[in-house]
Design a protein around this motif. Structure first.
Motif, short mmCIF file in Angstrom:
data_model
loop_
_atom_site.label_atom_id
_atom_site.label_comp_id
_atom_site.label_asym_id
_atom_site.label_seq_id
_atom_site.Cartn_x
_atom_site.Cartn_y
_atom_site.Cartn_z
N GLY A 32 -13.76 -42.93 11.79
CA GLY A 32 -14.36 -42.30 12.96
C GLY A 32 -14.13 -40.81 12.90
O GLY A 32 -13.81 -40.25 11.86
N ASP A 33 -14.26 -40.16 14.06
CA ASP A 33 -14.07 -38.71 14.07
C ASP A 33 -12.88 -38.27 14.91
O ASP A 33 -12.68 -37.10 15.15
N GLY A 34 -12.06 -39.20 15.35
CA GLY A 34 -10.88 -38.86 16.15
C GLY A 34 -9.72 -38.44 15.28
O GLY A 34 -9.75 -38.58 14.05
N PRO A 35 -8.66 -37.92 15.92
CA PRO A 35 -7.50 -37.44 15.16
C PRO A 35 -6.73 -38.56 14.46
O PRO A 35 -6.00 -38.31 13.52
N ASN A 36 -6.88 -39.80 14.89
CA ASN A 36 -6.17 -40.92 14.28
C ASN A 36 -7.10 -41.79 13.45
O ASN A 36 -6.93 -43.00 13.39
N SER A 37 -8.07 -41.18 12.81
CA SER A 37 -9.08 -41.97 12.11
C SER A 37 -8.98 -41.88 10.58
O SER A 37 -9.85 -42.39 9.89
N LEU A 38 -7.94 -41.27 10.05
CA LEU A 38 -7.78 -41.18 8.60
C LEU A 38 -6.69 -42.14 8.14
O LEU A 38 -5.64 -42.25 8.77
N PHE A 39 -6.97 -42.85 7.06
CA PHE A 39 -6.03 -43.82 6.53
C PHE A 39 -5.87 -43.63 5.03
O PHE A 39 -6.82 -43.28 4.34
N ASP A 40 -4.68 -43.88 4.54
CA ASP A 40 -4.33 -43.78 3.13
C ASP A 40 -4.12 -45.20 2.60
O ASP A 40 -3.41 -45.99 3.22
N MET A 41 -4.77 -45.53 1.50
CA MET A 41 -4.62 -46.85 0.90
C MET A 41 -4.40 -46.68 -0.59
O MET A 41 -5.00 -45.82 -1.22
N VAL A 42 -3.53 -47.52 -1.15
CA VAL A 42 -3.34 -47.54 -2.60
C VAL A 42 -3.73 -48.94 -3.09
O VAL A 42 -3.31 -49.95 -2.53
N ILE A 43 -4.58 -48.96 -4.11
CA ILE A 43 -5.00 -50.21 -4.75
C ILE A 43 -4.55 -50.15 -6.21
O ILE A 43 -4.79 -49.15 -6.89
N TYR A 44 -3.90 -51.21 -6.66
CA TYR A 44 -3.49 -51.31 -8.05
C TYR A 44 -4.47 -52.22 -8.78
O TYR A 44 -4.71 -53.35 -8.37
N GLU A 45 -5.05 -51.71 -9.87
CA GLU A 45 -5.93 -52.51 -10.72
C GLU A 45 -5.21 -52.76 -12.05
O GLU A 45 -5.01 -51.83 -12.84
N PRO A 46 -4.80 -54.01 -12.31
CA PRO A 46 -4.11 -54.32 -13.57
C PRO A 46 -5.02 -54.12 -14.78
O PRO A 46 -6.24 -54.05 -14.63
N LEU A 47 -4.43 -54.06 -15.94
CA LEU A 47 -5.20 -53.96 -17.18
C LEU A 47 -6.10 -55.20 -17.31
O LEU A 47 -5.71 -56.30 -16.89
N PRO A 48 -7.29 -55.04 -17.89
CA PRO A 48 -8.26 -56.15 -17.96
C PRO A 48 -7.73 -57.42 -18.63
O PRO A 48 -8.07 -58.52 -18.19
N TYR A 49 -6.90 -57.30 -19.66
CA TYR A 49 -6.46 -58.50 -20.39
C TYR A 49 -5.64 -59.44 -19.51
O TYR A 49 -5.52 -60.63 -19.81
N THR A 50 -5.09 -58.94 -18.39
CA THR A 50 -4.26 -59.80 -17.53
C THR A 50 -5.10 -60.81 -16.75
O THR A 50 -4.60 -61.84 -16.34
N GLY A 51 -6.38 -60.47 -16.52
CA GLY A 51 -7.24 -61.34 -15.73
C GLY A 51 -6.92 -61.31 -14.24
O GLY A 51 -7.51 -62.05 -13.47
N GLU A 52 -5.98 -60.48 -13.83
CA GLU A 52 -5.58 -60.36 -12.43
C GLU A 52 -6.54 -59.44 -11.69
O GLU A 52 -6.98 -58.42 -12.24
N PRO A 53 -6.87 -59.74 -10.44
CA PRO A 53 -7.75 -58.88 -9.66
C PRO A 53 -6.99 -57.67 -9.10
O PRO A 53 -5.76 -57.71 -8.98
N PRO A 54 -7.70 -56.62 -8.73
CA PRO A 54 -7.06 -55.49 -8.05
C PRO A 54 -6.48 -55.96 -6.72
O PRO A 54 -6.98 -56.92 -6.12
N GLN A 55 -5.42 -55.30 -6.27
CA GLN A 55 -4.83 -55.65 -4.98
C GLN A 55 -4.35 -54.42 -4.23
O GLN A 55 -3.90 -53.45 -4.83
#
Length: 144
Positions: free
Chosen positions: A83-106
């Motif tokens: 949104g456009d309010g002062p509390n509308s920004l969020f920080d997120m970290v997603i880890y994407e494993p190497l492809p050979y692991t077959g694990e999805p990003p989380q």
């Protein structure tokens, strides 16, 4: 929501730390980050976080900027606007494993971004973009 402020810029003379996150990038259509977000259910997780933390509900979230860090896979540090309010920004970290692991990003972390003094930004519309830009710079780890 209104268009996000310009991406934070690294000042000249400051090199990128080896092993650290790279510079902030504006997302473009077709960027791999969107596929990573989808596989990690990023929007759903952000909505759930917002509800649990008592933040105002939002209609849609928008990815403003992201940066990456190569580890044994890739960490994506994302900045969302809900949104456009002062509390509308969020920080997120997603880890994407190497492809050979077959694990999805989380999703590994989500937090509300700490805005610069809200009274300052709210009282002077001309300083708001600069305040948001400083907040994004700090959030992305570019402020020293």
């Amino acid at each position: 929501p209104p268009p996000p402020p310009p991406p934070p810029q690294e000042s000249s003379g400051m090199g990128r730390m080896i092993g650290g996150f790279g510079g902030a990038r504006e997302p473009k259509q077709g960027d791999h980050v969107y596929e990573v977000m989808e596989k990690a259910s990023a929007t759903k997780r952000l909505l759930k976080y917002s509800e649990q933390e008592g933040h105002d509900m939002f209609v849609a979230s928008q990815l403003c900027y992201y940066t990456t860090q190569v580890v044994a896979g890739t960490n994506y540090k994302l900045v969302f606007s809900t949104g456009d309010g002062p509390n509308s920004l969020f920080d997120m970290v997603i880890y994407e494993p190497l492809p050979y692991t077959g694990e999805p990003p989380q999703v590994t972390s989500i937090k509300a971004a700490k805005a610069q003094p809200a009274q300052e930004a709210a009282s002077d519309p001309e300083t708001m973009p600069m305040t948001l830009s400083r907040s994004l710079s700090a959030l992305m780890g570019l402020a020293r």
